[in-house]
Design a protein around this motif. Structure first.
Motif, PDB file in Angstrom:
ATOM      1  N   SER A  66      47.006  39.983  28.144  1.00 13.86           N
ATOM      2  CA  SER A  66      46.867  39.897  29.597  1.00 13.86           C
ATOM      3  C   SER A  66      48.232  40.035  30.250  1.00 13.86           C
ATOM      4  CB  SER A  66      46.226  38.567  30.010  1.00 13.86           C
ATOM      5  OG  SER A  66      47.068  37.478  29.651  1.00 13.86           O
ATOM      6  N   VAL A  67      48.186  40.484  31.512  1.00 10.44           N
ATOM      7  CA  VAL A  67      49.408  40.618  32.290  1.00 10.44           C
ATOM      8  C   VAL A  67      49.051  40.374  33.751  1.00 10.44           C
ATOM      9  CG1 VAL A  67      49.115  43.120  32.538  1.00 10.44           C
ATOM     10  CG2 VAL A  67      51.350  42.102  32.885  1.00 10.44           C
ATOM     11  N   GLU A  68      49.947  39.697  34.474  1.00 10.49           N
ATOM     12  CA  GLU A  68      49.723  39.399  35.878  1.00 10.49           C
ATOM     13  C   GLU A  68      50.476  40.389  36.764  1.00 10.49           C
ATOM     14  OE1 GLU A  68      50.674  35.356  36.663  1.00 10.49           O
ATOM     15  OE2 GLU A  68      48.859  34.573  35.692  1.00 10.49           O
ATOM     16  N   VAL A  81      48.037  44.589  52.807  1.00 14.69           N
ATOM     17  CA  VAL A  81      47.221  43.715  51.962  1.00 14.69           C
ATOM     18  C   VAL A  81      48.032  43.371  50.718  1.00 14.69           C
ATOM     19  CG1 VAL A  81      44.984  43.410  50.839  1.00 14.69           C
ATOM     20  CG2 VAL A  81      45.203  45.005  52.761  1.00 14.69           C
ATOM     21  N   TYR A  82      48.087  42.077  50.403  1.00 19.58           N
ATOM     22  CA  TYR A  82      48.870  41.614  49.262  1.00 19.58           C
ATOM     23  C   TYR A  82      47.912  41.126  48.172  1.00 19.58           C
ATOM     24  CZ  TYR A  82      52.472  41.714  52.852  1.00 19.58           C
ATOM     25  OH  TYR A  82      53.320  42.106  53.865  1.00 19.58           O
ATOM     26  N   PHE A  83      48.090  41.702  46.975  1.00 18.01           N
ATOM     27  CA  PHE A  83      47.206  41.393  45.856  1.00 18.01           C
ATOM     28  C   PHE A  83      47.944  40.592  44.794  1.00 18.01           C
ATOM     29  CE2 PHE A  83      45.250  45.167  47.670  1.00 18.01           C
ATOM     30  CZ  PHE A  83      43.907  44.862  47.626  1.00 18.01           C
ATOM     31  N   LYS A  84      47.211  39.647  44.196  1.00 20.12           N
ATOM     32  CA  LYS A  84      47.622  38.990  42.956  1.00 20.12           C
ATOM     33  C   LYS A  84      46.477  39.200  41.969  1.00 20.12           C
ATOM     34  CE  LYS A  84      50.704  35.433  44.812  1.00 20.12           C
ATOM     35  NZ  LYS A  84      50.980  33.975  44.914  1.00 20.12           N
ATOM     36  N   ALA A  85      46.800  39.891  40.876  1.00 22.26           N
ATOM     37  CA  ALA A  85      45.741  40.282  39.950  1.00 22.26           C
ATOM     38  C   ALA A  85      46.137  39.961  38.514  1.00 22.26           C
ATOM     39  CB  ALA A  85      45.442  41.773  40.089  1.00 22.26           C
ATOM     40  N   MET A  86      45.136  39.966  37.641  1.00 20.39           N
ATOM     41  CA  MET A  86      45.342  39.744  36.216  1.00 20.39           C
ATOM     42  C   MET A  86      44.578  40.823  35.447  1.00 20.39           C
ATOM     43  SD  MET A  86      44.073  38.520  33.128  1.00 20.39           S
ATOM     44  CE  MET A  86      42.671  37.503  33.525  1.00 20.39           C
ATOM     45  N   ILE A  87      45.288  41.518  34.559  1.00 20.54           N
ATOM     46  CA  ILE A  87      44.684  42.559  33.735  1.00 20.54           C
ATOM     47  C   ILE A  87      44.461  42.009  32.336  1.00 20.54           C
ATOM     48  CG2 ILE A  87      44.960  44.867  32.771  1.00 20.54           C
ATOM     49  CD1 ILE A  87      46.827  45.524  35.061  1.00 20.54           C
ATOM     50  N   LEU A  88      43.274  42.224  31.813  1.00 21.09           N
ATOM     51  CA  LEU A  88      42.958  41.860  30.434  1.00 21.09           C
ATOM     52  C   LEU A  88      42.635  43.156  29.685  1.00 21.09           C
ATOM     53  CD1 LEU A  88      42.460  39.542  28.400  1.00 21.09           C
ATOM     54  CD2 LEU A  88      40.048  39.620  29.071  1.00 21.09           C
ATOM     55  N   GLY A 159      44.860  54.731  23.653  1.00 18.76           N
ATOM     56  CA  GLY A 159      44.390  53.864  22.576  1.00 18.76           C
ATOM     57  C   GLY A 159      44.031  52.468  23.051  1.00 18.76           C
ATOM     58  N   TYR A 160      43.914  52.283  24.380  1.00 18.22           N
ATOM     59  CA  TYR A 160      43.629  50.953  24.920  1.00 18.22           C
ATOM     60  C   TYR A 160      42.338  50.973  25.730  1.00 18.22           C
ATOM     61  CZ  TYR A 160      48.344  49.476  23.631  1.00 18.22           C
ATOM     62  OH  TYR A 160      49.479  49.167  22.932  1.00 18.22           O
ATOM     63  N   HIS A 161      41.848  49.770  26.022  1.00 14.06           N
ATOM     64  CA  HIS A 161      40.630  49.605  26.808  1.00 14.06           C
ATOM     65  C   HIS A 161      40.856  48.477  27.817  1.00 14.06           C
ATOM     66  CE1 HIS A 161      36.530  49.060  28.049  1.00 14.06           C
ATOM     67  NE2 HIS A 161      36.478  47.841  27.528  1.00 14.06           N
ATOM     68  N   LEU A 162      40.570  48.763  29.100  1.00 15.20           N
ATOM     69  CA  LEU A 162      40.688  47.737  30.149  1.00 15.20           C
ATOM     70  C   LEU A 162      39.419  46.891  30.130  1.00 15.20           C
ATOM     71  CD1 LEU A 162      42.291  46.595  32.560  1.00 15.20           C
ATOM     72  CD2 LEU A 162      41.055  48.213  34.021  1.00 15.20           C
ATOM     73  N   GLN A 163      39.534  45.677  29.658  1.00 17.91           N
ATOM     74  CA  GLN A 163      38.365  44.812  29.545  1.00 17.91           C
ATOM     75  C   GLN A 163      38.007  44.143  30.872  1.00 17.91           C
ATOM     76  OE1 GLN A 163      38.655  41.998  26.368  1.00 17.91           O
ATOM     77  NE2 GLN A 163      38.806  43.569  24.802  1.00 17.91           N
ATOM     78  N   ASP A 164      39.007  43.729  31.629  1.00 22.73           N
ATOM     79  CA  ASP A 164      38.709  43.027  32.876  1.00 22.73           C
ATOM     80  C   ASP A 164      39.894  43.128  33.819  1.00 22.73           C
ATOM     81  OD1 ASP A 164      37.336  41.575  34.747  1.00 22.73           O
ATOM     82  OD2 ASP A 164      37.794  39.626  33.877  1.00 22.73           O
ATOM     83  N   LEU A 165      39.564  43.159  35.108  1.00 23.38           N
ATOM     84  CA  LEU A 165      40.569  43.099  36.165  1.00 23.38           C
ATOM     85  C   LEU A 165      40.111  42.044  37.153  1.00 23.38           C
ATOM     86  CD1 LEU A 165      43.016  44.093  37.824  1.00 23.38           C
ATOM     87  CD2 LEU A 165      41.496  45.807  38.837  1.00 23.38           C
TER      88      LEU A 165
END
Length: 311
Positions: A66-68, A81-88, A159-165
């Motif tokens: 994960s990364v923020e 618009v200001y976003f705070k997100a987390m990538i899994l 070679g990666y897969h975005l599981q969740d945002l």
């Protein structure tokens, strides 16, 4: 001297033997190269490799990572618009081709993260740029689905897969936030006023219905009371008529004048006036002519009642 060479040879043999085996941790896949060229992959556990020839190029984690993110976007009506997100995200699968892409597509992990973050930010910015500021908050799910749709094919090539945002926080400039709070407050006041008006209307309606029902009940009670009073008067008159008839018959049988009954009723009426008048003054003409006239009227009424009974 021979012993020294023997020890050196034994030492070299031990080094070769120990370097021929490599341990790969669970959740990790090792990439093996020969003179810098890809050779094969090693799965978790104890593995054998050619000593001094095969080298471990990298160890790739197949676990979720994960990364923020924190970034800014601009809507079609020029609102920030200001976003705070987390990538899994994670490695797409454990196939050899996927592991080769993960190992060799980027120079290092830092470059991969930079590309991943910038790609996600660019996709969100492109989507938000077509929307109005007032619509952004309700489009959280649409933003996530848009990013996944845009990035799945790109990340698969890496070679990666975005599981969740997850969009953990969406904010605007202070001025916009204050105006939004005022809009919400005014809408709440409007809703409260409407609810209060509805409650008052319901209260007044119920009060009017209760008053109307009370009037109906009172009217019905008055009607029944009047009916009972009329029935009582009718029964009283009927009993009086019966009593007068019996008295008149007895006086006729005794050859007496029935006018005495009427005179007695007249005197009883005067007596009742005196007893129950409660201080009121009643003027009666007590002259002989007046008494005679009253007696004649009473006798006429008596004769009329008798004729009606005979009929």
């Amino acid at each position: 001297m021979a012993n020294i060479f023997s020890l050196i040879f034994l030492f070299i043999v031990l080094i070769v033997v120990f370097s021929s085996f490599v341990t790969v941790k669970q959740g990790t896949i090792a990439v093996v190269t020969v003179f810098g060229k890809y050779r094969r992959i090693l799965f978790p556990g104890l593995n054998f490799k050619l000593p001094l020839v095969e080298q471990i190029y990298s160890r790739i984690s197949i676990q979720n990572r994960s990364v923020e993110l924190e970034f800014q976007a601009v809507t079609v009506d020029q609102a920030n618009v200001y976003f705070k997100a987390m990538i899994l995200y994670s490695v797409f699968d454990q196939s050899e081709e996927t592991i080769k892409n993960v190992a060799f597509k980027f120079v290092d992990e830092r470059n991969l993260m930079q590309a991943l973050i910038r790609t996600v930010e660019g996709s969100i910015r492109a989507f938000v740029a077509t929307k109005r500021q007032a619509d952004v908050l309700i489009l959280r799910r649409d933003i996530v689905e848009h990013v996944k749709e845009q990035l799945d094919q790109i990340l698969e090539g890496w070679g990666y897969h975005l599981q969740d945002l997850q969009l953990n926080d969406i904010t605007f400039d202070d001025v916009i936030m204050k105006s939004m709070s005022q809009v919400v407050a005014s809408n709440n006041l409007k809703a409260a006023a409407e609810n209060e008006g509805q409650a008052l209307l319901i209260t007044k309606t119920k009060g009017a219905e209760a008053e109307g029902n009370a009037i109906k009940i009172a009217a019905e009670a008055e009607r029944q009371a009047a009916q009972l009073r009329g029935q009582g008067i009718a029964l009283f008159r009927e009993e009086v008529a019966k009593g007068m008839s019996v008295a008149a018959k007895e006086m006729n049988d005794a050859n007496m004048d029935t006018s005495v009954i009427l005179f007695t009723m007249w005197t009883e009426a005067i007596k009742n006036f005196a007893e129950y008048s409660k201080g009121n003054v009643i003027f009666l003409d007590g002259s002989t002519d007046s008494m005679k006239r009253t007696m004649q009227e009473l006798m006429s009424m008596n004769l009329l009642n008798m004729d009606q009974k005979k009929a």
